[in-house]
Every structure is written in structure tokens, then in C-alpha cells.
Design a protein around this motif. Structure first.
Motif, short mmCIF file in Angstrom:
data_model
loop_
_atom_site.label_atom_id
_atom_site.label_comp_id
_atom_site.label_asym_id
_atom_site.label_seq_id
_atom_site.Cartn_x
_atom_site.Cartn_y
_atom_site.Cartn_z
N SER A 152 -6.12 -3.15 5.51
CA SER A 152 -4.85 -3.35 4.81
C SER A 152 -4.56 -4.84 4.69
CB SER A 152 -3.72 -2.64 5.55
OG SER A 152 -3.54 -3.17 6.84
N ALA A 153 -3.65 -5.15 3.74
CA ALA A 153 -3.27 -6.55 3.53
C ALA A 153 -1.86 -6.61 2.96
CB ALA A 153 -4.23 -7.22 2.56
N PRO A 154 -0.97 -7.40 3.56
CA PRO A 154 0.33 -7.67 2.92
C PRO A 154 0.10 -8.63 1.75
CG PRO A 154 0.13 -8.93 4.95
CD PRO A 154 -1.10 -8.07 4.87
N LEU A 155 0.77 -8.36 0.64
CA LEU A 155 0.63 -9.22 -0.54
C LEU A 155 1.89 -10.06 -0.69
CD1 LEU A 155 -0.86 -6.59 -3.04
CD2 LEU A 155 -2.08 -8.16 -1.51
N ALA A 156 1.69 -11.36 -0.83
CA ALA A 156 2.82 -12.29 -0.95
C ALA A 156 2.75 -13.02 -2.28
CB ALA A 156 2.79 -13.30 0.21
N ALA A 157 3.89 -13.53 -2.71
CA ALA A 157 3.95 -14.29 -3.96
C ALA A 157 2.99 -15.47 -3.89
CB ALA A 157 5.37 -14.77 -4.21
N PHE A 158 2.31 -15.72 -5.03
CA PHE A 158 1.29 -16.78 -5.08
C PHE A 158 1.65 -17.77 -6.18
CE2 PHE A 158 -2.73 -18.64 -6.44
CZ PHE A 158 -3.31 -18.99 -5.22
N GLY A 159 1.47 -19.07 -5.89
CA GLY A 159 1.75 -20.10 -6.89
C GLY A 159 3.22 -20.18 -7.22
N SER A 160 3.51 -20.12 -8.52
CA SER A 160 4.91 -20.25 -8.97
C SER A 160 5.63 -18.92 -9.07
CB SER A 160 4.93 -20.95 -10.34
OG SER A 160 4.21 -20.17 -11.29
N THR A 161 5.02 -17.85 -8.60
CA THR A 161 5.65 -16.53 -8.65
C THR A 161 6.91 -16.52 -7.79
OG1 THR A 161 3.46 -15.52 -8.87
CG2 THR A 161 5.27 -14.06 -8.29
N PRO A 162 8.01 -15.92 -8.25
CA PRO A 162 9.23 -15.84 -7.44
C PRO A 162 8.93 -15.22 -6.07
CG PRO A 162 9.69 -15.13 -9.68
CD PRO A 162 8.21 -15.31 -9.60
N LYS A 163 9.54 -15.78 -5.03
CA LYS A 163 9.26 -15.35 -3.66
C LYS A 163 9.67 -13.90 -3.39
CE LYS A 163 7.61 -19.34 -2.69
NZ LYS A 163 6.13 -19.48 -2.58
N SER A 164 10.52 -13.35 -4.24
CA SER A 164 10.94 -11.95 -4.05
C SER A 164 9.82 -10.97 -4.36
CB SER A 164 12.16 -11.64 -4.92
OG SER A 164 11.86 -11.84 -6.29
N ALA A 165 8.80 -11.43 -5.11
CA ALA A 165 7.68 -10.55 -5.43
C ALA A 165 6.85 -10.33 -4.17
CB ALA A 165 6.82 -11.17 -6.52
N GLN A 166 6.46 -9.09 -3.94
CA GLN A 166 5.69 -8.77 -2.75
C GLN A 166 4.97 -7.45 -2.95
OE1 GLN A 166 8.21 -7.82 0.64
NE2 GLN A 166 9.90 -7.27 -0.73
N GLY A 167 4.19 -7.07 -1.94
CA GLY A 167 3.48 -5.80 -2.02
C GLY A 167 2.58 -5.62 -0.81
N ASP A 168 1.78 -4.56 -0.84
CA ASP A 168 0.78 -4.35 0.19
C ASP A 168 -0.37 -3.56 -0.40
OD1 ASP A 168 1.11 -1.34 0.90
OD2 ASP A 168 3.15 -2.11 1.02
N ALA A 169 -1.55 -3.77 0.18
CA ALA A 169 -2.76 -3.09 -0.26
C ALA A 169 -3.38 -2.38 0.93
CB ALA A 169 -3.75 -4.09 -0.86
N ARG A 170 -3.88 -1.15 0.70
CA ARG A 170 -4.52 -0.39 1.77
C ARG A 170 -5.82 0.22 1.24
NH1 ARG A 170 -0.85 4.08 3.95
NH2 ARG A 170 -0.60 4.46 1.71
N VAL A 171 -6.89 0.00 1.97
CA VAL A 171 -8.17 0.62 1.64
C VAL A 171 -8.23 1.96 2.36
CG1 VAL A 171 -10.67 0.43 1.78
CG2 VAL A 171 -9.29 -1.61 1.36
N LEU A 172 -8.36 3.04 1.59
CA LEU A 172 -8.34 4.39 2.17
C LEU A 172 -9.76 4.93 2.31
CD1 LEU A 172 -5.41 5.92 0.07
CD2 LEU A 172 -5.30 4.62 2.21
N GLN A 173 -9.92 5.76 3.29
CA GLN A 173 -11.21 6.42 3.46
C GLN A 173 -11.48 7.29 2.23
OE1 GLN A 173 -11.46 9.19 6.79
NE2 GLN A 173 -13.58 8.58 7.16
N GLY A 174 -12.67 7.18 1.71
CA GLY A 174 -12.99 7.87 0.46
C GLY A 174 -13.17 6.90 -0.69
N GLY A 175 -12.97 5.59 -0.42
CA GLY A 175 -13.26 4.59 -1.45
C GLY A 175 -12.16 4.37 -2.45
N GLN A 176 -10.91 4.27 -1.99
CA GLN A 176 -9.79 4.02 -2.90
C GLN A 176 -8.93 2.89 -2.34
OE1 GLN A 176 -8.27 8.11 -2.88
NE2 GLN A 176 -8.62 8.19 -5.10
N LEU A 177 -8.30 2.17 -3.25
CA LEU A 177 -7.36 1.11 -2.88
C LEU A 177 -5.97 1.54 -3.31
CD1 LEU A 177 -7.04 -1.85 -1.75
CD2 LEU A 177 -7.04 -2.57 -4.15
#
Length: 266
Positions: A162-187
Motif C-alpha cells: 500500500s501507499a498513501p498518495l500526496a499532492a505533488f508539485g503545484s497540486t493543491p495540498k487538499s488533494a490526496q489518496g491511497d493505493a493498495r495492491v490486492l492479491q489477485g493482481g489488482q491495484l
């Protein structure tokens, strides 16, 4: 060995009397009659158990036709047998509904004749009770088929990284997300507060050492997306998840406008 009459076993199963000494002795020594009485009691019990059910579906027409045929045949061989025709109103009073049980049905057919248990009446009543019990079983079976099954609890997929996603570059700091690699080959990707773009959002995996990258799919307007990963992908090397803003320009390369980034661990 002389077996007990079927009609007598039916009434005993319905609780319409007590066994005398001779009947008790016979049932103790005759496995056939004992087994038949047990089966009839089970049928009567099914009728009693359905009293609390409401709004039951009608049994199929062929079942009623068979019941009426049995009753007509029994009436034809009985002297002064009570007349009973299963009208649509009668059909609504089969065991299994709140109006009564199989025992009640015998009473409703002709309560004034109930104490008169001559051989013809007993045979007719036993046939009617057996037929009504069969209707009860048919209704209960139909309800069992139509009753929705209990939902199977959904299994929680195993998360491999898994990975927390944070705003990058000039993107507003309120932008965020998370990514999870699931068993079975899916993100699985969850994003929030992405800035509006004239094009679309694309998801990439990046090798932070070589900066090589490849696209694994695009995001729509939903906050969540489930994207397939390439078979045998090396997530230790391509460990950075990137969400970029892309233009509709037929250019398959990364635009250089990254909005979110995060590094997979796990």
C-alpha cells in the motif's frame, strides 16, 4: 401379522386419540406400523409449524388437481361421505397459513360429522388429511425455494502492498489518496480533491531509480478505481504510484504533470 389400519394411524398422528393397550403392544413389536406413524407425525408437524407464515405463494395447480382427484376417489367409495369441493376460498385455508392446521381442516370439512368415525368416513377423512398435508409440504417447499438465502459475507481481499498518495508539485495540498495492491493482481485506488483538468487522469507505476514508467489505466469521475496490474510486475522496482493529468493529444507518454504520488511498501 395384522397391521393397524392406515386411517387409525392418521388420527393417532394428529392427536385425535390415545392408543389402547393392544395398539401400544402392536406398535412396540411392529416396525412397519411404528415407522408409518412416525412419518405421519412428521407430516402433521410440518403443517403445525407453518401456522406463523403469512402471504404464502399459491401451490401449483397440478398439486390441487391431484388433491381433488384423491378426495373424489375417496368420496366415491364412502357411504354418506361429507361433500367437500376445494374452491378457491378453501384453497386459501391450507395448512401453513394463519387460518389453521391440518387438524383444523378436518373440522372445517364437516364439523357435525366429526364424531361419526365409521369406516367410510375414516377413509375419506384420512385421504383428505393426507392430501392437505401434502399441500402443506408443497407450500412449505415453495416458500423455501422463494425465500431469499442469507447473504454470504464478502471476503476482505488480502492487501500485499500500500501507499498513501500526496499532492505533488503545484497540486493543491487538499488533494490526496491511497493505493493498495490486492492479491489477485489488482491495484485499488482511492482519490479525493483532485483539481479539475481539461483532459483526464492516468495512473502510472514508476521505477524511482531509472525513472522508467508504464501506464496501468485511467481514472473516471469516481473516487475509487480498481485497475488490473500486468502479470509478474516487479513492484519492488516499480514502487512509485503516480496520478497524472493528461491531454487528449494521442500522446501515450507521461505529460510531466503529476498530481499525486506515493511509494508502495509491504
Amino acid at each position: 401379522m395384522q397391521h393397524l389400519e392406515h386411517e387409525r394411524l392418521v388420527f393417532l398422528a394428529l392427536g385425535e386419540g390415545e392408543t389402547d393397550d393392544g395398539e401400544r403392544t402392536h406398535l412396540d413389536t411392529c416396525a412397519h406400523c411404528r415407522s408409518e406413524l412416525t412419518a405421519l407425525r412428521q407430516v402433521a408437524g410440518l403443517g403445525a409449524e407453518t401456522q406463523g407464515l403469512g402471504d404464502l405463494p399459491d401451490p401449483p395447480e397440478h398439486l390441487w388437481q391431484g388433491i381433488e382427484a384423491e378426495i373424489r376417489a375417496a368420496k366415491g367409495g364412502a357411504v354418506n361421505a361429507p361433500v367437500a369441493v376445494l374452491t378457491s376460498a378453501d384453497r386459501q385455508q391450507v395448512p401453513g397459513q394463519t387460518r389453521g392446521t391440518a387438524t383444523d381442516t378436518v373440522t372445517r370439512l364437516d364439523p357435525t360429522r366429526r364424531p361419526r368415525r365409521g369406516r367410510g368416513w375414516s377413509r375419506w377423512a384420512a385421504t383428505a388429511v393426507t392430501a392437505v398435508a401434502a399441500a402443506a409440504i408443497g407450500v412449505v417447499g415453495t416458500v423455501t425455494v422463494l425465500r431469499p438465502t442469507e447473504p454470504t459475507p464478502a471476503k476482505t481481499p488480502t492487501v500485499l502492498a500500500s501507499a498513501p498518495l500526496a499532492a505533488f508539485g503545484s497540486t493543491p495540498k487538499s488533494a490526496q489518496g491511497d493505493a493498495r495492491v490486492l492479491q489477485g493482481g489488482q491495484l485499488h485506488l482511492h482519490v479525493a480533491n483532485l483539481p479539475r483538468v481539461p483532459g483526464y487522469y492516468e495512473v502510472w507505476l514508476i521505477n524511482p531509480t531509472t525513472m522508467e514508467m508504464f501506464s496501468i489505466g485511467t481514472l473516471g469521475g469516481d473516487a475509487d478505481a480498481l485497475l488490473p496490474l500486468p502479470p509478474n510486475v516487479d513492484l519492488k522496482s516499480y514502487s512509485v504510484v503516480d496520478v497524472s493529468a493528461e491531454q487528449y493529444d494521442n500522446n501515450t507518454r507521461h505529460s510531466g504533470d503529476s498530481l499525486l504520488r506515493g511509494t508502495l511498501t509491504g
